[in-house]
Structure formats: structure tokens, C-alpha cells
Write a protein that holds these residues in place. Structure first.
Motif, PDB file in Angstrom:
ATOM      1  N   LYS A 220       0.817  -1.226   0.000  1.00  0.00           N
ATOM      2  CA  LYS A 220       0.000   0.000   0.000  1.00  0.00           C
ATOM      3  C   LYS A 220       0.847   1.271   0.000  1.00  0.00           C
ATOM      4  O   LYS A 220       0.325   2.378   0.008  1.00  0.00           O
ATOM      5  CB  LYS A 220      -0.895   0.022   1.260  1.00  0.00           C
ATOM      6  N   GLU A 221       2.157   1.092   0.057  1.00  0.00           N
ATOM      7  CA  GLU A 221       3.014   2.280   0.118  1.00  0.00           C
ATOM      8  C   GLU A 221       4.338   1.969  -0.568  1.00  0.00           C
ATOM      9  O   GLU A 221       5.062   1.068  -0.148  1.00  0.00           O
ATOM     10  CB  GLU A 221       3.253   2.650   1.581  1.00  0.00           C
ATOM     11  N   LEU A 222       4.642   2.720  -1.624  1.00  0.00           N
ATOM     12  CA  LEU A 222       5.920   2.577  -2.327  1.00  0.00           C
ATOM     13  C   LEU A 222       6.791   3.751  -1.908  1.00  0.00           C
ATOM     14  O   LEU A 222       6.474   4.902  -2.223  1.00  0.00           O
ATOM     15  CB  LEU A 222       5.710   2.609  -3.841  1.00  0.00           C
ATOM     16  N   ASN A 223       7.851   3.479  -1.203  1.00  0.00           N
ATOM     17  CA  ASN A 223       8.751   4.546  -0.758  1.00  0.00           C
ATOM     18  C   ASN A 223       9.906   4.629  -1.737  1.00  0.00           C
ATOM     19  O   ASN A 223      10.762   3.735  -1.771  1.00  0.00           O
ATOM     20  CB  ASN A 223       9.277   4.240   0.636  1.00  0.00           C
ATOM     21  N   LEU A 224       9.920   5.684  -2.562  1.00  0.00           N
ATOM     22  CA  LEU A 224      10.975   5.809  -3.576  1.00  0.00           C
ATOM     23  C   LEU A 224      12.245   6.337  -2.916  1.00  0.00           C
ATOM     24  O   LEU A 224      12.226   7.398  -2.289  1.00  0.00           O
ATOM     25  CB  LEU A 224      10.553   6.752  -4.694  1.00  0.00           C
ATOM     26  N   ILE A 225      13.327   5.577  -3.083  1.00  0.00           N
ATOM     27  CA  ILE A 225      14.582   5.993  -2.446  1.00  0.00           C
ATOM     28  C   ILE A 225      15.742   5.941  -3.437  1.00  0.00           C
ATOM     29  O   ILE A 225      15.713   5.217  -4.429  1.00  0.00           O
ATOM     30  CB  ILE A 225      14.936   5.123  -1.209  1.00  0.00           C
ATOM     31  N   SER A 226      16.748   6.742  -3.126  1.00  0.00           N
ATOM     32  CA  SER A 226      18.065   6.706  -3.762  1.00  0.00           C
ATOM     33  C   SER A 226      18.850   7.773  -3.006  1.00  0.00           C
ATOM     34  O   SER A 226      18.323   8.373  -2.073  1.00  0.00           O
ATOM     35  CB  SER A 226      17.986   7.005  -5.262  1.00  0.00           C
ATOM     36  N   GLN A 227      20.094   8.035  -3.391  1.00  0.00           N
ATOM     37  CA  GLN A 227      20.808   9.100  -2.665  1.00  0.00           C
ATOM     38  C   GLN A 227      20.183  10.452  -2.980  1.00  0.00           C
ATOM     39  O   GLN A 227      20.164  11.339  -2.154  1.00  0.00           O
ATOM     40  CB  GLN A 227      22.293   9.107  -3.058  1.00  0.00           C
ATOM     41  N   ASP A 228      19.706  10.629  -4.204  1.00  0.00           N
ATOM     42  CA  ASP A 228      19.041  11.868  -4.615  1.00  0.00           C
ATOM     43  C   ASP A 228      17.957  11.478  -5.619  1.00  0.00           C
ATOM     44  O   ASP A 228      18.245  11.253  -6.798  1.00  0.00           O
ATOM     45  CB  ASP A 228      20.068  12.825  -5.241  1.00  0.00           C
ATOM     46  N   THR A 229      16.714  11.398  -5.154  1.00  0.00           N
ATOM     47  CA  THR A 229      15.642  10.940  -6.049  1.00  0.00           C
ATOM     48  C   THR A 229      15.353  11.971  -7.152  1.00  0.00           C
ATOM     49  O   THR A 229      14.893  11.602  -8.233  1.00  0.00           O
ATOM     50  CB  THR A 229      14.341  10.644  -5.282  1.00  0.00           C
ATOM     51  N   THR A 230      15.625  13.265  -6.891  1.00  0.00           N
ATOM     52  CA  THR A 230      15.347  14.281  -7.917  1.00  0.00           C
ATOM     53  C   THR A 230      16.317  14.174  -9.101  1.00  0.00           C
ATOM     54  O   THR A 230      16.033  14.663 -10.185  1.00  0.00           O
ATOM     55  CB  THR A 230      15.412  15.707  -7.310  1.00  0.00           C
ATOM     56  N   TYR A 231      17.463  13.545  -8.898  1.00  0.00           N
ATOM     57  CA  TYR A 231      18.445  13.399  -9.989  1.00  0.00           C
ATOM     58  C   TYR A 231      18.084  12.212 -10.889  1.00  0.00           C
ATOM     59  O   TYR A 231      18.754  11.952 -11.893  1.00  0.00           O
ATOM     60  CB  TYR A 231      19.844  13.203  -9.381  1.00  0.00           C
ATOM     61  N   PHE A 232      17.005  11.538 -10.564  1.00  0.00           N
ATOM     62  CA  PHE A 232      16.625  10.336 -11.319  1.00  0.00           C
ATOM     63  C   PHE A 232      16.601  10.615 -12.830  1.00  0.00           C
ATOM     64  O   PHE A 232      15.979  11.582 -13.283  1.00  0.00           O
ATOM     65  CB  PHE A 232      15.245   9.817 -10.873  1.00  0.00           C
ATOM     66  N   GLY A 233      17.257   9.753 -13.597  1.00  0.00           N
ATOM     67  CA  GLY A 233      17.252   9.850 -15.065  1.00  0.00           C
ATOM     68  C   GLY A 233      18.288  10.796 -15.635  1.00  0.00           C
ATOM     69  O   GLY A 233      18.695  10.663 -16.790  1.00  0.00           O
ATOM     70  N   MET A 234      18.713  11.797 -14.843  1.00  0.00           N
ATOM     71  CA  MET A 234      19.605  12.840 -15.390  1.00  0.00           C
ATOM     72  C   MET A 234      20.954  12.271 -15.823  1.00  0.00           C
ATOM     73  O   MET A 234      21.614  12.849 -16.680  1.00  0.00           O
ATOM     74  CB  MET A 234      19.829  13.948 -14.355  1.00  0.00           C
TER      75      MET A 234
END
Ligand code: F3S
Length: 472
Positions: A220-234
Motif C-alpha cells: 500500500k506504500e511505495l517509498n521511492l529511495i536513492s541518494q538523490d531521487t530528484t536526480y533520477f534519469g539525469m
């Protein structure tokens, strides 16, 4: 956080054949927990069993954290405890001890000498090799005086895919989804890029496939994580991507595109954004969150400081004005959003004026969730070499002052919630979390015991208890 769990015995194993039993201690953050889950998935697939009982384990794995001194001490403590435990009982003296995670990735070379009792060190690139490594260790007798085996390779490249074997160690209704690994930011206090390597994003298709599977399992909850999620794809964009590049789906894969694709998955679930960096927030991201009702009205955005000299010394790639404007835009664009942040008190060179500026900012911004850390001098970082380190006493005093201020703000905020209707996710009998609370780090909502665990419920807040709420 420490985790240990038992996996069900695989049905395919012939009866009576002894299983390899593995004890797993998982320390550190959610990113490390996902790595533990990947190791657990590989063990499970190979017919090995996890055991919560270190006494019956053939192999102990300690998945370490090395973020600050306290985390290193906790990791060393867990390694020594595992070693002591096997020494106490003769029949466990053959038990193998593997050290994984950030501390192994960064310091295996040095630890090999200081921790000769360890059988093997593995890094991030060896997570999927855990089974052959265990088999190799169990197959041979270790010679007296032999050094630990060091499998760690520098500059890790590993990133999981949707079909990477994984055995989740979180409650059934909530899951961490690692959308990228590594970090390209140069924050002067942080050692994580040296351990986790350069930023590398998964593909949108891979993440969506994993998310679909999780939702189908009842998450019921997907917690998106990484060191910087806003940099995803860049990291895959063409041309130059500067340190302040904004989330922009016209340039290639981006967090906004990912959120819109996740929003399309059928079902009732929250998508929670953790670890965003203020440098990359764009209006496109704010609009996307506003337009995707499954994205929780909650954002984690570590800011670390607000005084310009400190932001510069920390190499945060943002200015005070940028942060202040951004917060206004986020709050205006996504009404009701809960902002979570963290600050560092007592960074080298922090003047009384810098600290007062930080306190004034906390007072006026009134973050819904806030954590404050005392600066910790980490070997190998630029900040460690800076002039002007403050005494432990000053750091402690500033930390206490900031925490006391936030406590007052939090109490006022929880009191103001009384009477409101809120949606919660029930975590355990009588205990739930609201949309404004991420797992492990935020507050709780006490709810009637009869609400079904793992399901959403609507409650009315009838009282506030410090940071927590009571719902009926
Ligand atoms: Fe610790 Fe590594 Fe996480 S240093 S905080 S386990 S990324």
C-alpha cells in the motif's frame, strides 16, 4: 536499524537435507536495507534459510553503515558481537562471518588487518554473488592466521532490476523501491558517494514493473529511495547536466515521468518521495505531485543549513534565497503538503550568527517534520579538513536548542490537528501512520485496535500526544 528474519524453508529441498542457515544483521538506512533484501532473495533462491537465531547460523552477515562515527561504532559492535557469539560455543566455531555494506565497501582494506576474525568482506557489486561466496567459504577450512578474503571492488556499479531476487524485510504493506544508486553531489561533510559510487538510475520500465508487482502483492506504500531521487534519469540525459539541473521530462527520463507512470498503476496506494535535493526541484515536479493523487502529500528534502556561508562551505549547490523561494512554491503548488527536512548543527566554522539564522528559519518555516544532527567529522571528507571545528559542547548545545525549538513547533502543529479527519495506513494493531509520516523516521497515529493491519482507514484526530496523534 537492525533487521533479522527467518525465511520459509524452500519446498523444493529434499527432506532431511541440511540447509545452510544464515543470520543477517542489517544496519544503516533504507538503501542498505534493500541491499539486505537482495542478499536475502539470493539466499532464498539458492535454498538457504535466514535465521533470527545466531546460534544456529552457519554464516553470519553484518550489513554495515559508515555514515558517521556512531554508525561505524554500531557496525564494529555488531561484528564483534557476532564473532564473540561464535567463539562462545564450540560447535559454532566453524560459523563464517561476512561483513557487507558501506563500511566494507569503503574500508575493507584497513579492516582486513584490524578485524582478522572476519572471513570475508563484500561490497555493493558482490550482493548478487552472496551465494557462491558463502559456498566458497563453507567449502574450505580457513587456515590459522589467514587474512579475511576481500571481494570488494572499488567504484561499485551495481543497480538492481525488477527481476533481481529480493526477499522483503519490511512489513507486507510497505516497500522501499530503490530507483537509483550512487551520488554525484559533492557535499563536503558526506562520505556516501565514496562508498556508493556515481549516480546511476534504473529505467522507468524496470521501476514500474517492480511497482506493479508490489501493488499486486498488496503493498500500500511505495517509498521511492536513492541518494538523490530528484536526480533520477539525469545521468542518461544528453549534453551537459549541471549540478543545478532541474527535473525536466523534455530532456529524457525524469522523476516527473516516473511519478506519472507510477500514478497509472491501478490500485489504492501511496507513492512517497524520500531524499530529494533542493537544487533539482522544478515547477514541473511541483505540478506533477499536485496532479498525481497517489503521490503522498509529503516530501523529504534534506536542507542541512540555511545560512549562505554554511551552504557554500557544505557545497550544497543551493543558496538561501533559492531554498526560501522553493519552499514557498512547493507549499503554494501542493496545498497541505508535509515538508520533512534535516539540518546539521555545529558544522566547522558555523558562527553564532549562522546558527541564529538557522533557528530563525526553523521558526518561520515551521517544517511539519524535522531532524537535526550534530556535525560529525568524517575521515576522508573535505569538511573534516576545514578550519574552525567546534567543541563537542558547542555542537551539543546548538543541537539541543534546535531540537527544543522544533519540539515546541511540533507540539503546536499536532495540537492544531485535533478535530481533523485524516487517512492512515494501519501498521500494527492500534498503531498507524498518516500521509505525513514516513516509515521509521516520523510520528505515529494511535488508532482503535480493531482496524485491519495493512489497510488504509479514515480516522478523526481526538488528541495529540507529543509528536504522535490519537485517532478514533
Ligand atoms: Fe549508512 Fe550507507 Fe546508508 S553509510 S546511511 S548505510 S548509504
Amino acid at each position: 536499524m537492525s533487521t533479522s528474519t527467518t525465511l520459509p524453508s524452500p519446498a523444493s529441498k529434499p527432506l532431511g537435507e541440511p540447509l545452510v542457515k544464515v543470520g543477517l544483521v542489517s544496519l544503516g538506512c533504507a538503501k542498505n536495507l534493500v541491499d539486505s533484501e537482495i542478499m536475502a532473495g539470493h539466499l532464498h533462491k539458492a535454498g538457504m534459510a535466514l535465521t533470527p537465531n545466531a546460534d544456529e547460523a552457519d554464516v553470519m552477515i553484518v550489513n554495515t553503515c559508515s555514515f558517521i562515527d556512531a554508525a561505524k561504532e554500531e557496525s564494529i559492535g555488531a561484528i564483534l558481537e557476532a564473532n564473540q557469539n561464535r567463539g562462545m560455543r564450540r560447535r559454532h566455531q566453524q560459523q563464517k562471518l561476512i561483513v557487507a555494506g558501506c563500511m566494507a565497501q569503503r574500508f575493507a582494506g584497513e579492516l582486513k588487518t584490524s578485524l582478522p576474525e572476519v572471513d570475508a568482506f563484500i561490497g555493493l557489486d558482490q550482493l548478487t554473488q552472496i551465494v557462491p561466496i558463502i559456498e566458497g567459504l563453507l567449502a574450505k577450512e580457513r587456515e590459522e592466521e589467514a587474512e579475511p578474503e576481500n571481494f570488494v571492488t572499488p567504484q561499485p556499479k551495481f543497480i538492481p532490476d525488477f527481476d533481481t531476487p529480493r526477499f522483503r524485510l519490511t512489513p507486507a504493506h510497505t516497500a522501499y523501491v530503490k530507483i537509483a544508486e550512487g551520488c554525484n553531489h559533492p557535499c563536503s561533510f558526506c562520505i556516501i558517494p565514496q562508498m556508493r559510487g556515481r549516480h546511476r538510475s534504473r529505467t522507468v520500465e524496470s521501476i514500474v514493473a517492480e511497482a506493479r508487482g508490489l501493488v499486486a502483492e498488496g503493498v500500500k506504500e511505495l517509498n521511492l529511495i536513492s541518494q538523490d531521487t530528484t536526480y533520477f534519469g539525469m545521468d542518461r540525459w544528453e549534453g551537459k547536466v549541471g549540478p543545478r539541473a532541474l527535473v525536466d521530462s523534455s530532456r529524457g527520463d525524469s522523476l516527473t515521468y516516473l511519478l506519472r507512470e507510477l500514478q497509472k498503476i491501478e490500485g489504492d496506494f501511496w507513492i512517497r518521495l524520500l531524499y530529494t535535493h533542493p537544487a533539482h526541484w522544478s515547477d514541473e515536479l511541483i505540478t506533477t505531485i499536485a496532479e498525481c493523487p497517489k503521490v503522498a502529500r509529503y516530501v523529504d528534502m534534506p536542507l542541512q543549513h540555511i545560512s549562505d556561508p554554511m551552504l557554500e562551505a557544505m557545497r550544497r549547490e543551493t543558496s538561501s534565497q533559492h531554498i526560501r523561494d522553493l519552499i514557498k512554491r512547493i507549499r503554494a503548488g501542493v496545498p497541505g503538503i508535509a515538508l520533512r527536512t534535516t539540518f546539521i548543527a555545529g558544522f566547522p566554522g558555523e558562527t553564532v550568527e549562522d546558527f541564529e539564522t538557522l533557528l530563525a528559519f526553523i521558526e518561520e518555516t515551521r517544517f511539519e517534520r524535522l531532524g537535526v544532527f550534530k556535525y560529525s567529522q568524517e575521515e576522508g571528507t573535505r569538511a573534516a579538513k576545514r578550519e574552525g571545528h567546534l567543541t563537542s559542547r558547542t555542537k551539543e548545545a546548538r543541537w539541543k536548542k534546535a531540537m527544543a525549538l522544533q519540539r515546541r513547533i511540533a507540539l503546536e502543529q499536532t495540537a492544531a490537528t485535533v478535530g481533523r479527519q485524516i487517512r492512515v495506513l494501519v501498521e500494527a494493531p492500534g498503531i498507524a501512520r498518516s500521509e505525513a509520516d514516513a516509515p521509521d523516521v516520523d510520528a505515529r497515529v494511535f488508532v482503535p485496535e480493531n482496524l485491519p493491519v495493512g489497510e488504509f482507514a479514515q480516522v478523526t484526530v481526538i488528541a495529540a500526544r507529543e509528536y504522535d496523534l490519537v485517532g478514533a
